[in-house]
Design an enzyme around this catalytic site. Sequence first.
Site, PDB file in Angstrom:
ATOM      1  CD  GLU A  42      24.128 -22.506   9.795  1.00 19.23           C
ATOM      2  OE1 GLU A  42      23.051 -22.329  10.399  1.00 19.23           O
ATOM      3  OE2 GLU A  42      24.991 -21.616   9.683  1.00 19.23           O
ATOM      4  NE  ARG A  69      30.873 -19.618  11.638  1.00 20.54           N
ATOM      5  CZ  ARG A  69      29.935 -19.275  12.471  1.00 20.54           C
ATOM      6  NH1 ARG A  69      30.161 -19.305  13.767  1.00 20.54           N
ATOM      7  NH2 ARG A  69      28.774 -18.917  12.041  1.00 20.54           N
ATOM      8  CB  THR A  95      29.899 -19.353   7.812  1.00 17.57           C
ATOM      9  OG1 THR A  95      29.463 -19.846   9.079  1.00 17.57           O
ATOM     10  CG2 THR A  95      30.671 -18.066   8.083  1.00 17.57           C
ATOM     11  CE  LYS A 106      22.718 -16.541  10.775  1.00 18.80           C
ATOM     12  NZ  LYS A 106      23.801 -17.528  10.764  1.00 18.80           N
TER      13      LYS A 106
END
Length: 208
Positions: free
Chosen positions: A40, A44, A68, A128
């Site tokens: 993943e 960011r 994100t 999640k």
Amino acid sequence: MNVLDVMRTGPVIPVIAIEDLAHAVSLAKALVAGGVRVLEVTLRTAVGLDSIRAIAREVPDAIVGVGTLTRPEEFAKALEAGARFGVSPGLTPSMIEAAHQTGLPLLPGVMTPSDVIAARLAGFQQLKLFPAQQAGGIGMLKALGGPFPDVMFCPTGGVSVDNAPDFLALPNVACVGGSWLVPKAAAVAGDWGKITALAKEASALKPR
Ligand code: 3PG
């Protein structure tokens, strides 16, 4: 690959923030060498998307996804860059629409029962739990298993190599997520051996 396939590929999804595009491919190869194939790569950092593109092109054994996701316009960009799945810390109506429109398999973040209900109504059954430890950790996941027996979770946030086996032992946990596999210092120094060692340890994790 659907989200459940992604979650069942290995016990840990590493949450990766790449600062230097020149490191993306080596970092991905180091994780794959340690048995961690699902990566993943978060948005960011400024080079997140380009890192996904480089890994998708040059590391065929990796299953690279985007992390994100917080804005609907990011979905199509990530898909175009080569992301095979997406992860978000939460879920909004515009993100639901973007996921459905683009077809990017999404593992959306939830933290409350109402979040779970909204996500499930939107068609998501793999979620999640974020931030997992702060949301109540093991006790929260056990409690969510009552009203939502059909939902599988990937707890992320405060998960470590030490507590991961306790999470993995829960029937409603398919895998965990965490950033511990890619310590910032090791990535900055290009210490790929260290990252491969952490990946090996993570890919061998079993329920306690
Ligand atoms: C995430 O965004 O999923 C978390 O920052 C990962 O949490 P961790 O750093 O506690 O593993």
